[in-house]
Design a protein around this motif. Structure first.
Motif, PDB file in Angstrom:
ATOM      1  N   GLY A 251     -27.006  15.184 -27.586  1.00 33.04           N
ATOM      2  CA  GLY A 251     -28.052  14.948 -28.577  1.00 33.04           C
ATOM      3  C   GLY A 251     -28.764  13.621 -28.374  1.00 33.04           C
ATOM      4  N   ASP A 252     -28.950  12.894 -29.471  1.00 37.50           N
ATOM      5  CA  ASP A 252     -29.676  11.631 -29.429  1.00 37.50           C
ATOM      6  C   ASP A 252     -28.868  10.501 -28.827  1.00 37.50           C
ATOM      7  OD1 ASP A 252     -31.879  12.773 -30.585  1.00 37.50           O
ATOM      8  OD2 ASP A 252     -31.251  12.283 -32.621  1.00 37.50           O
ATOM      9  N   ALA A 253     -27.570  10.686 -28.628  1.00 39.33           N
ATOM     10  CA  ALA A 253     -26.727   9.599 -28.136  1.00 39.33           C
ATOM     11  C   ALA A 253     -27.207   9.076 -26.798  1.00 39.33           C
ATOM     12  CB  ALA A 253     -25.282  10.070 -28.023  1.00 39.33           C
ATOM     13  N   GLY A 254     -27.669   9.940 -25.914  1.00 37.94           N
ATOM     14  CA  GLY A 254     -28.091   9.511 -24.590  1.00 37.94           C
ATOM     15  C   GLY A 254     -29.411   8.785 -24.573  1.00 37.94           C
ATOM     16  N   ARG A 255     -30.160   8.848 -25.653  1.00 41.26           N
ATOM     17  CA  ARG A 255     -31.458   8.184 -25.698  1.00 41.26           C
ATOM     18  C   ARG A 255     -31.368   6.762 -26.213  1.00 41.26           C
ATOM     19  NH1 ARG A 255     -34.250  12.939 -28.873  1.00 41.26           N
ATOM     20  NH2 ARG A 255     -33.499  14.599 -27.562  1.00 41.26           N
ATOM     21  N   PHE A 256     -30.265   6.389 -26.788  1.00 42.48           N
ATOM     22  CA  PHE A 256     -30.172   5.091 -27.426  1.00 42.48           C
ATOM     23  C   PHE A 256     -29.886   3.969 -26.433  1.00 42.48           C
ATOM     24  CE2 PHE A 256     -28.337   1.914 -30.356  1.00 42.48           C
ATOM     25  CZ  PHE A 256     -29.410   1.822 -31.223  1.00 42.48           C
ATOM     26  N   GLY A 257     -29.115   4.216 -25.395  1.00 46.03           N
ATOM     27  CA  GLY A 257     -28.854   3.219 -24.370  1.00 46.03           C
ATOM     28  C   GLY A 257     -27.643   2.363 -24.610  1.00 46.03           C
ATOM     29  N   ARG A 258     -27.034   2.439 -25.781  1.00 46.90           N
ATOM     30  CA  ARG A 258     -25.842   1.660 -26.090  1.00 46.90           C
ATOM     31  C   ARG A 258     -25.204   2.276 -27.321  1.00 46.90           C
ATOM     32  NH1 ARG A 258     -25.264  -4.800 -26.969  1.00 46.90           N
ATOM     33  NH2 ARG A 258     -23.280  -4.695 -28.010  1.00 46.90           N
ATOM     34  N   ARG A 259     -23.862   2.297 -27.342  1.00 45.75           N
ATOM     35  CA  ARG A 259     -23.184   2.789 -28.538  1.00 45.75           C
ATOM     36  C   ARG A 259     -21.730   2.358 -28.564  1.00 45.75           C
ATOM     37  NH1 ARG A 259     -22.204   9.241 -27.625  1.00 45.75           N
ATOM     38  NH2 ARG A 259     -21.153   9.038 -25.645  1.00 45.75           N
ATOM     39  N   ASP A 260     -21.163   2.390 -29.749  1.00 47.04           N
ATOM     40  CA  ASP A 260     -19.765   2.090 -30.009  1.00 47.04           C
ATOM     41  C   ASP A 260     -19.066   3.443 -30.130  1.00 47.04           C
ATOM     42  OD1 ASP A 260     -17.321   1.486 -31.215  1.00 47.04           O
ATOM     43  OD2 ASP A 260     -18.191   0.400 -32.898  1.00 47.04           O
TER      44      ASP A 260
ATOM     45  N   PRO B  62     -19.143  -4.812 -33.044  1.00 46.56           N
ATOM     46  CA  PRO B  62     -20.583  -4.778 -32.787  1.00 46.56           C
ATOM     47  C   PRO B  62     -20.936  -5.092 -31.337  1.00 46.56           C
ATOM     48  CG  PRO B  62     -19.991  -6.747 -34.008  1.00 46.56           C
ATOM     49  CD  PRO B  62     -18.762  -5.890 -33.941  1.00 46.56           C
ATOM     50  N   GLU B  63     -20.014  -5.678 -30.609  1.00 48.71           N
ATOM     51  CA  GLU B  63     -20.263  -6.058 -29.227  1.00 48.71           C
ATOM     52  C   GLU B  63     -19.942  -4.924 -28.250  1.00 48.71           C
ATOM     53  OE1 GLU B  63     -19.612 -10.295 -26.964  1.00 48.71           O
ATOM     54  OE2 GLU B  63     -18.077  -9.612 -28.336  1.00 48.71           O
ATOM     55  N   SER B  64     -19.321  -3.864 -28.742  1.00 51.64           N
ATOM     56  CA  SER B  64     -18.915  -2.773 -27.858  1.00 51.64           C
ATOM     57  C   SER B  64     -20.123  -2.075 -27.263  1.00 51.64           C
ATOM     58  CB  SER B  64     -18.045  -1.763 -28.607  1.00 51.64           C
ATOM     59  OG  SER B  64     -18.789  -1.154 -29.622  1.00 51.64           O
ATOM     60  N   ASN B  65     -19.902  -1.482 -26.101  1.00 52.08           N
ATOM     61  CA  ASN B  65     -21.006  -0.845 -25.396  1.00 52.08           C
ATOM     62  C   ASN B  65     -20.451   0.163 -24.403  1.00 52.08           C
ATOM     63  OD1 ASN B  65     -23.306  -0.167 -24.016  1.00 52.08           O
ATOM     64  ND2 ASN B  65     -23.533  -2.136 -23.014  1.00 52.08           N
ATOM     65  N   THR B  66     -20.662   1.430 -24.675  1.00 50.65           N
ATOM     66  CA  THR B  66     -20.383   2.438 -23.665  1.00 50.65           C
ATOM     67  C   THR B  66     -21.711   2.807 -23.042  1.00 50.65           C
ATOM     68  OG1 THR B  66     -20.619   4.269 -25.224  1.00 50.65           O
ATOM     69  CG2 THR B  66     -18.404   3.421 -24.896  1.00 50.65           C
ATOM     70  N   SER B  67     -21.695   3.296 -21.848  1.00 53.49           N
ATOM     71  CA  SER B  67     -22.945   3.691 -21.191  1.00 53.49           C
ATOM     72  C   SER B  67     -23.393   5.022 -21.737  1.00 53.49           C
ATOM     73  CB  SER B  67     -22.750   3.788 -19.683  1.00 53.49           C
ATOM     74  OG  SER B  67     -22.687   2.520 -19.122  1.00 53.49           O
ATOM     75  N   ALA B  68     -24.177   4.968 -22.793  1.00 50.68           N
ATOM     76  CA  ALA B  68     -24.640   6.201 -23.431  1.00 50.68           C
ATOM     77  C   ALA B  68     -25.572   6.989 -22.523  1.00 50.68           C
ATOM     78  CB  ALA B  68     -25.338   5.880 -24.747  1.00 50.68           C
ATOM     79  N   ASP B  69     -26.177   6.320 -21.531  1.00 49.79           N
ATOM     80  CA  ASP B  69     -27.080   7.039 -20.634  1.00 49.79           C
ATOM     81  C   ASP B  69     -26.374   8.179 -19.916  1.00 49.79           C
ATOM     82  OD1 ASP B  69     -29.128   5.377 -21.334  1.00 49.79           O
ATOM     83  OD2 ASP B  69     -28.806   4.016 -19.651  1.00 49.79           O
ATOM     84  N   SER B  70     -25.063   8.039 -19.708  1.00 47.97           N
ATOM     85  CA  SER B  70     -24.326   9.096 -19.019  1.00 47.97           C
ATOM     86  C   SER B  70     -24.005  10.257 -19.954  1.00 47.97           C
ATOM     87  CB  SER B  70     -23.034   8.538 -18.416  1.00 47.97           C
ATOM     88  OG  SER B  70     -22.193   8.056 -19.445  1.00 47.97           O
ATOM     89  N   PHE B  71     -24.346  10.119 -21.254  1.00 44.47           N
ATOM     90  CA  PHE B  71     -24.067  11.174 -22.221  1.00 44.47           C
ATOM     91  C   PHE B  71     -25.352  11.843 -22.676  1.00 44.47           C
ATOM     92  CE2 PHE B  71     -20.540   8.229 -22.549  1.00 44.47           C
ATOM     93  CZ  PHE B  71     -19.458   9.084 -22.535  1.00 44.47           C
ATOM     94  N   SER B  72     -26.300  11.999 -21.790  1.00 40.56           N
ATOM     95  CA  SER B  72     -27.612  12.502 -22.189  1.00 40.56           C
ATOM     96  C   SER B  72     -27.555  13.929 -22.733  1.00 40.56           C
ATOM     97  CB  SER B  72     -28.580  12.435 -21.013  1.00 40.56           C
ATOM     98  OG  SER B  72     -28.081  13.207 -19.941  1.00 40.56           O
ATOM     99  N   ASN B  73     -26.466  14.628 -22.531  1.00 40.77           N
ATOM    100  CA  ASN B  73     -26.357  15.985 -23.073  1.00 40.77           C
ATOM    101  C   ASN B  73     -25.782  15.982 -24.486  1.00 40.77           C
ATOM    102  OD1 ASN B  73     -23.838  15.141 -22.254  1.00 40.77           O
ATOM    103  ND2 ASN B  73     -23.148  17.166 -21.676  1.00 40.77           N
TER     104      ASN B  73
END
Length: 184
Positions: free
Chosen positions: A157-166, A144-155
């Motif tokens: 789908g919705d992954a780039g809008r969330f701001g954090r993801r595992d 649950p503590e993991s964090n990739t920079s989802a902002d760099s994956f804005s292409n």
């Protein structure tokens, strides 16, 4: 396509509990536990693995669906997350989860060696330490503590809008260290 607020992506609550206890004069125990809560994380590892038929929490459902078609014993959430027809896989929101957790960050047990065991030394100790020993959480991803920079994956789908993801991150490893200290 509408955006909706689910909640914060970074912890809004953090608590640490630490202790140092001396036992019998020569033995000491140090421990540190931590809670982080009030946030959500996107389990993109689960999402991608379920799409590929390889997410451990979806294997039984997918086997039942493909072999007998009888999925009556499964919840709506399991059906939405694990259906192999691909229709639900376009909605990543099924994989956004509360990230609250407790972690046992470290425990160290130290024994102060008696002087008779150290003929050439003044003092010494032996310690056994464990780090990242347990995680207690309802989060189904890798950490649950993991964090990739989802902002760099804005292409993506919705992954780039969330701001954090595992997303296929390896959580910190559980480690054990044995240490012998002497002073002369």
């Amino acid at each position: 396509d509408t955006l909706s607020l689910i909640g914060p992506v970074f912890p809004t609550k953090q608590y640490s509990i630490g202790t140092s206890i001396s036992l019998l004069g020569n033995l000491s125990l140090d421990a540190l536990a931590e809670f982080q809560g009030g946030f959500y994380n996107q389990n993109y590892t689960g999402y991608q693995s379920a799409r590929r038929g390889a997410w451990y929490q979806c294997l039984a459902f997918q086997e039942a669906f493909l072999n007998s078609g009888d999925i009556s014993g499964y919840t709506a959430s399991e059906r939405a997350r694990c259906a192999p027809n691909g229709t639900s896989w376009y909605d990543i929101s099924w994989w956004i989860e509360k990230g609250d957790f407790w972690k046992m960050r470290s425990i160290t047990l130290t024994y102060k060696l008696p002087e008779r065991m150290l003929p050439f030394g003044k003092s010494g100790s032996i310690s056994l330490a464990g780090r990242n020993l347990f995680t207690f959480t309802n989060y189904t991803g890798t950490d649950p503590e993991s964090n990739t920079s989802a902002d760099s994956f804005s292409n993506v789908g919705d992954a780039g809008r969330f701001g954090r993801r595992d997303y296929y991150q390896i959580p910190p490893g559980r480690t054990f260290v044995l240490t012998l200290r002497t002073s002369f």
